[in-house]
Scaffold this motif. Sequence first.
Motif, PDB file in Angstrom:
ATOM      1  N   TYR A 286       5.335  41.927  27.341  1.00 24.20           N
ATOM      2  CA  TYR A 286       6.701  42.086  26.857  1.00 24.20           C
ATOM      3  C   TYR A 286       6.837  43.315  25.952  1.00 24.20           C
ATOM      4  O   TYR A 286       7.881  43.968  25.932  1.00 24.20           O
ATOM      5  CB  TYR A 286       7.148  40.842  26.087  1.00 24.20           C
ATOM      6  CG  TYR A 286       7.362  39.631  26.960  1.00 24.20           C
ATOM      7  CD1 TYR A 286       7.952  39.739  28.216  1.00 24.20           C
ATOM      8  CD2 TYR A 286       6.994  38.360  26.524  1.00 24.20           C
ATOM      9  CE1 TYR A 286       8.151  38.632  29.012  1.00 24.20           C
ATOM     10  CE2 TYR A 286       7.194  37.241  27.316  1.00 24.20           C
ATOM     11  CZ  TYR A 286       7.775  37.384  28.559  1.00 24.20           C
ATOM     12  OH  TYR A 286       7.984  36.279  29.356  1.00 24.20           O
TER      13      TYR A 286
ATOM     14  N   PHE B 167      12.401  46.293  26.250  1.00 23.62           N
ATOM     15  CA  PHE B 167      12.124  46.255  24.809  1.00 23.62           C
ATOM     16  C   PHE B 167      11.954  47.662  24.243  1.00 23.62           C
ATOM     17  O   PHE B 167      12.353  47.919  23.102  1.00 23.62           O
ATOM     18  CB  PHE B 167      10.872  45.418  24.547  1.00 23.62           C
ATOM     19  CG  PHE B 167      10.511  45.327  23.093  1.00 23.62           C
ATOM     20  CD1 PHE B 167      11.318  44.636  22.212  1.00 23.62           C
ATOM     21  CD2 PHE B 167       9.370  45.944  22.607  1.00 23.62           C
ATOM     22  CE1 PHE B 167      10.995  44.549  20.853  1.00 23.62           C
ATOM     23  CE2 PHE B 167       9.038  45.870  21.262  1.00 23.62           C
ATOM     24  CZ  PHE B 167       9.853  45.175  20.387  1.00 23.62           C
TER      25      PHE B 167
ATOM     26  N   SER C  85      15.769  41.038  13.545  1.00 28.08           N
ATOM     27  CA  SER C  85      15.431  40.936  14.962  1.00 28.08           C
ATOM     28  C   SER C  85      13.930  41.124  15.184  1.00 28.08           C
ATOM     29  O   SER C  85      13.312  40.412  15.989  1.00 28.08           O
ATOM     30  CB  SER C  85      16.222  41.975  15.757  1.00 28.08           C
ATOM     31  OG  SER C  85      15.841  43.290  15.368  1.00 28.08           O
TER      32      SER C  85
ATOM     33  N   ILE D 159      11.131  38.212  16.586  1.00 29.93           N
ATOM     34  CA  ILE D 159      10.185  38.500  17.675  1.00 29.93           C
ATOM     35  C   ILE D 159       8.740  38.304  17.212  1.00 29.93           C
ATOM     36  O   ILE D 159       7.925  37.667  17.888  1.00 29.93           O
ATOM     37  CB  ILE D 159      10.393  39.938  18.193  1.00 29.93           C
ATOM     38  CG1 ILE D 159      11.742  40.051  18.898  1.00 29.93           C
ATOM     39  CG2 ILE D 159       9.268  40.330  19.143  1.00 29.93           C
ATOM     40  CD1 ILE D 159      12.105  41.470  19.282  1.00 29.93           C
ATOM     41  N   SER D 160       8.415  38.866  16.038  1.00 31.60           N
ATOM     42  CA  SER D 160       7.023  38.820  15.566  1.00 31.60           C
ATOM     43  C   SER D 160       6.608  37.413  15.142  1.00 31.60           C
ATOM     44  O   SER D 160       5.467  37.000  15.384  1.00 31.60           O
ATOM     45  CB  SER D 160       6.843  39.795  14.405  1.00 31.60           C
ATOM     46  OG  SER D 160       7.742  39.512  13.350  1.00 31.60           O
TER      47      SER D 160
ATOM     48  N   LYS E 260       7.696  34.534  16.340  1.00 34.39           N
ATOM     49  CA  LYS E 260       7.454  33.739  17.543  1.00 34.39           C
ATOM     50  C   LYS E 260       6.162  34.158  18.223  1.00 34.39           C
ATOM     51  O   LYS E 260       5.409  33.305  18.729  1.00 34.39           O
ATOM     52  CB  LYS E 260       8.639  33.881  18.504  1.00 34.39           C
ATOM     53  CG  LYS E 260       8.537  32.973  19.717  1.00 34.39           C
ATOM     54  CD  LYS E 260       9.808  33.022  20.552  1.00 34.39           C
ATOM     55  CE  LYS E 260       9.704  32.075  21.745  1.00 34.39           C
ATOM     56  NZ  LYS E 260      10.952  32.092  22.563  1.00 34.39           N
ATOM     57  N   ALA E 261       5.874  35.470  18.218  1.00 30.35           N
ATOM     58  CA  ALA E 261       4.641  35.952  18.846  1.00 30.35           C
ATOM     59  C   ALA E 261       3.407  35.485  18.081  1.00 30.35           C
ATOM     60  O   ALA E 261       2.430  35.002  18.677  1.00 30.35           O
ATOM     61  CB  ALA E 261       4.671  37.480  18.933  1.00 30.35           C
TER      62      ALA E 261
ATOM     63  N   ALA F 118      17.566  39.781  20.286  1.00 25.30           N
ATOM     64  CA  ALA F 118      16.127  40.062  20.327  1.00 25.30           C
ATOM     65  C   ALA F 118      15.394  39.097  21.253  1.00 25.30           C
ATOM     66  O   ALA F 118      14.504  39.498  22.013  1.00 25.30           O
ATOM     67  CB  ALA F 118      15.547  39.976  18.911  1.00 25.30           C
ATOM     68  N   GLY F 119      15.749  37.812  21.193  1.00 25.49           N
ATOM     69  CA  GLY F 119      15.114  36.830  22.067  1.00 25.49           C
ATOM     70  C   GLY F 119      15.421  37.072  23.537  1.00 25.49           C
ATOM     71  O   GLY F 119      14.556  36.915  24.406  1.00 25.49           O
TER      72      GLY F 119
ATOM     73  N   PHE G 193      13.427  40.603  24.450  1.00 29.23           N
ATOM     74  CA  PHE G 193      11.961  40.595  24.411  1.00 29.23           C
ATOM     75  C   PHE G 193      11.382  39.464  25.253  1.00 29.23           C
ATOM     76  O   PHE G 193      10.504  39.695  26.094  1.00 29.23           O
ATOM     77  CB  PHE G 193      11.488  40.459  22.963  1.00 29.23           C
ATOM     78  CG  PHE G 193      10.009  40.669  22.794  1.00 29.23           C
ATOM     79  CD1 PHE G 193       9.493  41.943  22.665  1.00 29.23           C
ATOM     80  CD2 PHE G 193       9.131  39.598  22.756  1.00 29.23           C
ATOM     81  CE1 PHE G 193       8.123  42.154  22.510  1.00 29.23           C
ATOM     82  CE2 PHE G 193       7.766  39.787  22.596  1.00 29.23           C
ATOM     83  CZ  PHE G 193       7.270  41.070  22.468  1.00 29.23           C
ATOM     84  N   TYR G 194      11.842  38.241  25.033  1.00 28.36           N
ATOM     85  CA  TYR G 194      11.260  37.089  25.727  1.00 28.36           C
ATOM     86  C   TYR G 194      12.018  36.704  26.991  1.00 28.36           C
ATOM     87  O   TYR G 194      11.616  35.758  27.673  1.00 28.36           O
ATOM     88  CB  TYR G 194      11.202  35.888  24.782  1.00 28.36           C
ATOM     89  CG  TYR G 194      10.243  36.086  23.638  1.00 28.36           C
ATOM     90  CD1 TYR G 194       8.875  35.991  23.818  1.00 28.36           C
ATOM     91  CD2 TYR G 194      10.710  36.385  22.361  1.00 28.36           C
ATOM     92  CE1 TYR G 194       7.989  36.181  22.771  1.00 28.36           C
ATOM     93  CE2 TYR G 194       9.834  36.576  21.298  1.00 28.36           C
ATOM     94  CZ  TYR G 194       8.481  36.477  21.509  1.00 28.36           C
ATOM     95  OH  TYR G 194       7.611  36.676  20.461  1.00 28.36           O
TER      96      TYR G 194
END
Length: 264
Positions: free
Chosen positions: A57, A63, A101, A105-106, A108-109, A174-175, A178-179
């Motif tokens: 991703y 992204f 944002s 992302i970070s 969740k990663a 962002a979700g 990215f995801y």
Amino acid sequence: MVPPEPGSAIISVMFLKENLRASDLLGMTLAFAGTYLLVNFAPNITQTISARTVQYYFVGWQFLIYVILEILIFCILLYFHKRKGMKHIVILLTLVALLASLTVISVKAVSGMITFSVTDKTQLTYPIFYIMFIIMIASCVFQVKLLNQATKLYNTAAVVPVNHVFFTTSAIIAGIIFYQEFLGAAFLTVFIYLFGCFLSFLGVFLVTRNREKEHLPQSYIDFGNVPGKQMLDKIQPDSNGLSYGTLPDGSDSTKNPSGEKKEV
């Protein structure tokens, strides 16, 4: 997740004995309804987040374009904020939202890779884990710093709803990018989810609307009429002096019946 302002309104009514307005009831109803729609129509994607998944991703063209645009907008707003001295609430909270944002992302990663390390194979040996961890810490620190600046310059009743709208919007975008959370989702599901966001935003706005006007400080203190005493109607508090206040004509003394001055 319930927006913070309706919860604060409930606490202020129960414990601080504040008046419950009709707009508060309507706002809390809309906020809870919007939250219900967000929870029930959120993208239900149960994917395992490994280091390789995050790397895939992270280098995706969607992204990369999003990050380039975000960095460009962030640098422009930061230039106007630092160099030009522009401290408008929209500029400050837009900077907060852009950092938020990256935080979403970070977080969740990092949490996904830690969970994958516990249940399957360790992911802590991959550099992407530490890259995401650094992004998470840095974005949180600068986000809090900018948010503190906004709360010092503006009333919290104005900061909270704008920050809630900007933060939620940036997190959703962002979700999605990215995801790819809404990939393959039905149009009705996406529409109801976005409608739930709108109801939540509207509810927070109604709860905070004109809230700061109810707590404006009084410029004067009215002592009223005391029987047998000759007193001024109002005394202006003096915030710079050691005494409680000063008389309106600027004098700090009065005369007794014999003509001598007496300090107040």
